[in-house]
Design a protein around this motif. Sequence first.
Motif, mmCIF file in Angstrom:
data_model
loop_
_atom_site.group_PDB
_atom_site.id
_atom_site.type_symbol
_atom_site.label_atom_id
_atom_site.label_comp_id
_atom_site.label_asym_id
_atom_site.label_seq_id
_atom_site.Cartn_x
_atom_site.Cartn_y
_atom_site.Cartn_z
ATOM 1 N N THR A 161 -35.045 -121.249 -33.950
ATOM 2 C CA THR A 161 -36.111 -122.499 -33.346
ATOM 3 C C THR A 161 -36.639 -123.323 -34.637
ATOM 4 O O THR A 161 -36.715 -124.304 -34.862
ATOM 5 C CB THR A 161 -36.988 -122.003 -32.686
ATOM 6 N N PHE A 162 -37.209 -122.270 -35.544
ATOM 7 C CA PHE A 162 -37.919 -123.025 -36.857
ATOM 8 C C PHE A 162 -36.538 -124.092 -37.633
ATOM 9 O O PHE A 162 -37.027 -125.189 -37.935
ATOM 10 C CB PHE A 162 -38.298 -122.065 -37.892
ATOM 11 N N LEU A 163 -35.484 -123.302 -38.029
ATOM 12 C CA LEU A 163 -34.523 -124.162 -38.915
ATOM 13 C C LEU A 163 -33.997 -125.452 -37.967
ATOM 14 O O LEU A 163 -33.644 -126.428 -38.557
ATOM 15 C CB LEU A 163 -33.560 -123.135 -39.142
ATOM 16 N N SER A 164 -33.815 -125.113 -36.613
ATOM 17 C CA SER A 164 -33.423 -126.494 -35.768
ATOM 18 C C SER A 164 -34.427 -127.568 -35.865
ATOM 19 O O SER A 164 -33.992 -128.545 -35.937
ATOM 20 C CB SER A 164 -33.054 -125.746 -34.632
ATOM 21 N N SER A 165 -35.525 -126.886 -35.690
ATOM 22 C CA SER A 165 -36.949 -127.939 -35.468
ATOM 23 C C SER A 165 -37.072 -128.617 -36.792
ATOM 24 O O SER A 165 -37.395 -129.654 -36.840
ATOM 25 C CB SER A 165 -38.151 -127.219 -34.944
ATOM 26 N N ALA A 166 -36.772 -127.976 -38.053
ATOM 27 C CA ALA A 166 -36.920 -128.677 -39.392
ATOM 28 C C ALA A 166 -35.761 -129.290 -39.755
ATOM 29 O O ALA A 166 -35.728 -129.856 -40.857
ATOM 30 C CB ALA A 166 -37.140 -127.287 -40.357
ATOM 31 N N ARG A 167 -34.778 -129.233 -38.924
ATOM 32 C CA ARG A 167 -33.648 -130.174 -39.270
ATOM 33 C C ARG A 167 -32.966 -129.973 -40.654
ATOM 34 O O ARG A 167 -32.749 -131.088 -41.641
ATOM 35 C CB ARG A 167 -33.822 -131.701 -38.722
ATOM 36 N N GLY A 168 -32.754 -128.762 -40.874
ATOM 37 C CA GLY A 168 -32.079 -128.581 -42.415
ATOM 38 C C GLY A 168 -33.136 -128.720 -43.671
ATOM 39 O O GLY A 168 -32.804 -128.397 -44.709
ATOM 40 N N LYS A 169 -34.357 -128.995 -43.172
ATOM 41 C CA LYS A 169 -35.265 -128.985 -44.460
ATOM 42 C C LYS A 169 -36.214 -127.574 -44.405
ATOM 43 O O LYS A 169 -36.008 -126.786 -43.399
ATOM 44 C CB LYS A 169 -36.325 -130.072 -44.166
ATOM 45 N N GLU A 170 -36.892 -127.184 -45.540
ATOM 46 C CA GLU A 170 -37.517 -125.949 -45.763
ATOM 47 C C GLU A 170 -38.936 -125.991 -44.605
ATOM 48 O O GLU A 170 -39.474 -124.750 -44.569
ATOM 49 C CB GLU A 170 -37.896 -125.917 -47.169
ATOM 50 N N ASN A 171 -39.320 -127.012 -44.472
ATOM 51 C CA ASN A 171 -40.441 -127.087 -43.769
ATOM 52 C C ASN A 171 -40.573 -128.045 -42.582
ATOM 53 O O ASN A 171 -39.717 -128.991 -42.472
ATOM 54 C CB ASN A 171 -41.764 -127.696 -44.702
ATOM 55 N N LEU A 172 -41.457 -128.009 -41.611
ATOM 56 C CA LEU A 172 -41.790 -128.795 -40.578
ATOM 57 C C LEU A 172 -42.706 -130.017 -40.850
ATOM 58 O O LEU A 172 -43.915 -129.778 -41.369
ATOM 59 C CB LEU A 172 -42.236 -128.250 -39.429
ATOM 60 N N ASP A 173 -42.164 -131.318 -40.881
ATOM 61 C CA ASP A 173 -43.160 -132.336 -40.861
ATOM 62 C C ASP A 173 -43.919 -132.466 -39.836
ATOM 63 O O ASP A 173 -43.615 -131.670 -38.816
ATOM 64 C CB ASP A 173 -42.441 -133.349 -41.533
#
Length: 92
Positions: free
Chosen positions: A11-23
């Motif tokens: 869920t985190f990785l998919s929400s971050a769309r390949g980035k290290e953090n969630l904007d």
Amino acid sequence: MEGAIQTLVTTFLSSARGKENLDGKSFKKMVQKQLGSLMEDTNSASAIKEMQQGLDENNDGKVSFQEYLTLIGYLANSLSQSKTGSSTQEAS
């Protein structure tokens, strides 16, 4: 238990769309889509922004995986307390 951990990470990785953090936008979308039934005020942009700022320990404007886990821990603890009828935390 393994499935739950995999779901949290995915869920985190998919929400971050390949980035290290969630904007901010990704965090808001994740909260509204994934946590709406566990949390109040998920339709309030200002409440979500306040939550993001509270989680953002390093004040970079983003939510890291570790900061995301803080939110998950808080939600799991709240759910546990509501299911057991406990309203106070035990001191360690």
